[in-house]
Scaffold this motif. Structure first.
Motif, short mmCIF file in Angstrom:
data_model
loop_
_atom_site.label_atom_id
_atom_site.label_comp_id
_atom_site.label_asym_id
_atom_site.label_seq_id
_atom_site.Cartn_x
_atom_site.Cartn_y
_atom_site.Cartn_z
N UNK A 108 0.81 -1.22 0.00
CA UNK A 108 0.00 0.00 0.00
C UNK A 108 0.85 1.27 0.00
N UNK A 109 2.08 1.16 0.53
CA UNK A 109 2.92 2.34 0.68
C UNK A 109 4.19 2.27 -0.16
N UNK A 110 4.20 1.38 -1.15
CA UNK A 110 5.40 1.21 -1.97
C UNK A 110 5.75 2.48 -2.73
N UNK A 111 4.74 3.26 -3.12
CA UNK A 111 5.00 4.52 -3.82
C UNK A 111 5.76 5.50 -2.95
N UNK A 112 5.41 5.56 -1.67
CA UNK A 112 6.10 6.47 -0.75
C UNK A 112 7.53 5.98 -0.50
N UNK A 161 16.09 12.10 5.81
CA UNK A 161 14.73 11.79 5.34
C UNK A 161 13.99 10.89 6.31
N UNK A 162 14.66 9.86 6.82
CA UNK A 162 13.98 8.95 7.75
C UNK A 162 13.55 9.68 9.01
N UNK A 163 14.45 10.50 9.56
CA UNK A 163 14.11 11.24 10.76
C UNK A 163 12.97 12.21 10.53
N UNK A 164 13.02 12.94 9.41
CA UNK A 164 11.97 13.91 9.10
C UNK A 164 10.65 13.20 8.85
N UNK A 165 10.69 12.07 8.13
CA UNK A 165 9.46 11.33 7.83
C UNK A 165 8.80 10.81 9.09
N UNK A 166 9.58 10.12 9.94
CA UNK A 166 9.00 9.51 11.13
C UNK A 166 8.53 10.57 12.12
N UNK A 167 9.32 11.64 12.28
CA UNK A 167 8.91 12.70 13.19
C UNK A 167 7.61 13.37 12.75
N UNK A 208 -4.98 7.39 6.69
CA UNK A 208 -3.59 7.21 7.11
C UNK A 208 -2.64 7.36 5.93
N UNK A 209 -3.03 6.88 4.76
CA UNK A 209 -2.17 7.00 3.57
C UNK A 209 -1.96 8.47 3.19
N UNK A 210 -2.96 9.31 3.42
CA UNK A 210 -2.80 10.74 3.17
C UNK A 210 -1.78 11.35 4.13
N UNK A 211 -1.85 10.93 5.38
CA UNK A 211 -0.90 11.44 6.38
C UNK A 211 0.51 10.97 6.04
N UNK A 212 0.65 9.70 5.61
CA UNK A 212 1.96 9.19 5.19
C UNK A 212 2.48 10.00 4.01
N UNK A 213 1.60 10.36 3.07
CA UNK A 213 2.00 11.16 1.91
C UNK A 213 2.52 12.53 2.34
N UNK A 214 1.85 13.14 3.31
CA UNK A 214 2.31 14.44 3.84
C UNK A 214 3.67 14.31 4.50
N UNK A 215 3.86 13.24 5.27
CA UNK A 215 5.15 13.02 5.94
C UNK A 215 6.26 12.78 4.92
N UNK A 216 5.94 12.07 3.85
CA UNK A 216 6.92 11.83 2.78
C UNK A 216 7.32 13.14 2.13
N UNK A 217 6.33 13.98 1.85
CA UNK A 217 6.62 15.27 1.21
C UNK A 217 7.47 16.16 2.10
N UNK A 225 14.25 17.83 -2.30
CA UNK A 225 14.05 16.85 -3.37
C UNK A 225 12.60 16.75 -3.83
N UNK A 226 11.69 17.47 -3.20
CA UNK A 226 10.29 17.41 -3.64
C UNK A 226 10.11 18.22 -4.92
N UNK A 227 8.98 17.98 -5.58
CA UNK A 227 8.64 18.81 -6.73
C UNK A 227 8.33 20.22 -6.23
N UNK A 228 8.79 21.27 -6.91
CA UNK A 228 8.47 22.64 -6.47
C UNK A 228 6.97 22.85 -6.37
N UNK A 229 6.54 23.67 -5.42
CA UNK A 229 5.11 23.94 -5.22
C UNK A 229 4.56 24.91 -6.27
N UNK A 230 5.36 25.90 -6.66
CA UNK A 230 4.91 26.89 -7.64
C UNK A 230 4.82 26.21 -9.01
N UNK A 231 3.65 26.24 -9.65
CA UNK A 231 3.47 25.54 -10.93
C UNK A 231 4.51 25.90 -12.00
N UNK A 232 4.86 27.17 -12.09
CA UNK A 232 5.84 27.59 -13.09
C UNK A 232 7.20 26.96 -12.81
#
Length: 335
Positions: A108-112, A161-167, A208-217, A225-232
């Protein structure tokens, strides 16, 4: 014949992209680069912690009122939860790795999991790694060599990343589900969390998957390393990478994420403030602050405080002549 031509063009393009990615990997393979990146994370992590404190206060302010928001700023638990990611990064990284792997190593979380740790492998496969042939073998050797040289850099990146994700995951679960994530995992409730069972997820709360997605971001954000928020910015970054223009600008995602971060620290609160002012005339724009707006406000507050502190230091008698320098305890100066 047209299909054959397109196939040949695709092979040429992928070969060029693989060579360019090997070159880019070589640019960040030095130990000094890994050390600078880890230092950067060590500087930014506490600022993110302060942002978390304010985010929770703004969240409670929007949902429960001014008094609840004010209490959050003084809450010991809020401060403890907001800085938990730093403990996960630097106190016991081995245990953090085990917990993160336990959570994410599921279909279920392989994408993250791929976003956090397997992105480079996916890019190499997408550009033709493993297709066979003499050229593929040569390029594979080059990719493997760069991967080996980048072990220190990947180590620090995954550590952060692991520390930021889990926290972040633990903070959001406690705020939205009113339960302790680690206790739930120890009690064997990982399947309940993944299934959004009523025993762990309150009515109306996010999946829960939405919360995991937020933690991943958030983990990707902390390592630029995330995609920039500003569309341009997002479109330009994708265009540069897709068309091999990284020869000119090697790391566009890092650059645009840095620009967005600086913009938020300098004036991020102006965006939600503009919406609030507009909502006076347009009731349809009224509503609670969104997560992105809370982030913009909290970072702007931190940025203003940081700039004020820097201004005060520059006007003090201790400040060195060079504006970039700080005096440290042994009498030397630090950039």
């Amino acid at each position: 014949q047209q299909a054959a031509t397109l196939k040949n063009q695709d092979v040429i393009r992928n070969t060029i992209m693989r060579i360019e990615n090997i070159r880019r990997g070589g640019l960040v393979s030095q130990i000094a680069t890994a050390a600078r990146n880890l230092t950067s994370a060590g500087i930014r992590a506490p600022m993110e912690g302060l942002g978390n404190v304010m985010d929770t206060a703004l969240y409670n302010l929007s949902n429960e009122g001014v008094l609840s928001g004010a209490k959050s700023l003084l809450s010991k638990n809020n401060w403890k939860d907001s800085f938990r990611h730093m403990r996960y990064m630097f106190d016991n990284p081995k245990e953090t790795k085990e917990v993160v792997d336990f959570i994410l190593d599921r279909p279920e979380l392989s994408g993250q999991m791929d976003l956090l740790f397997n992105n480079i492998n996916e890019i190499m496969i997408a550009t033709g790694r493993g297709k066979g042939g003499v050229l593929d073998k040569i390029l594979t050797e080059g990719e493997d060599a760069v991967m080996a040289l980048n072990i220190p850099n990947r180590w620090q990146e995954f550590l952060v990343r692991r520390g930021a994700f889990l926290g972040e995951l633990e903070r959001l679960v406690k705020r939205e589900y009113k339960i302790d994530l680690i206790d739930a995992l120890n009690n064997g409730k990982i399947r309940d969390l993944l299934n959004d069972a009523s025993s762990v997820r309150p009515a109306g709360a996010r999946s829960f998957t939405e919360i995991v997605s937020d933690a991943t971001n958030r983990a990707l954000d902390l390592t630029y390393a995330k995609q920039p928020d500003v569309p341009v910015f997002r479109s330009i970054s994708s265009f540069i990478v897709r068309n091999g223009l990284t020869v000119v600008l090697p790391f566009p995602r890092f650059m645009f994420n840095s620009m967005e971060l600086m913009g938020q620290y300098m004036g991020g609160a102006s965006i939600p403030l503009a919406r609030k002012l507009t909502s006076i005339l347009k009731p349809s724009m009224r509503g609670a602050l969104s997560p992105k707006e809370r982030e913009q406000i909290s970072r702007n507050l931190i940025g203003v405080a940081t700039m004020y502190g820097a201004y005060q230091y520059r006007n003090s008698e201790e400040a060195p002549p060079d504006y970039k320098k700080l005096k440290v305890s042994d009498g030397t100066e630090m950039d």
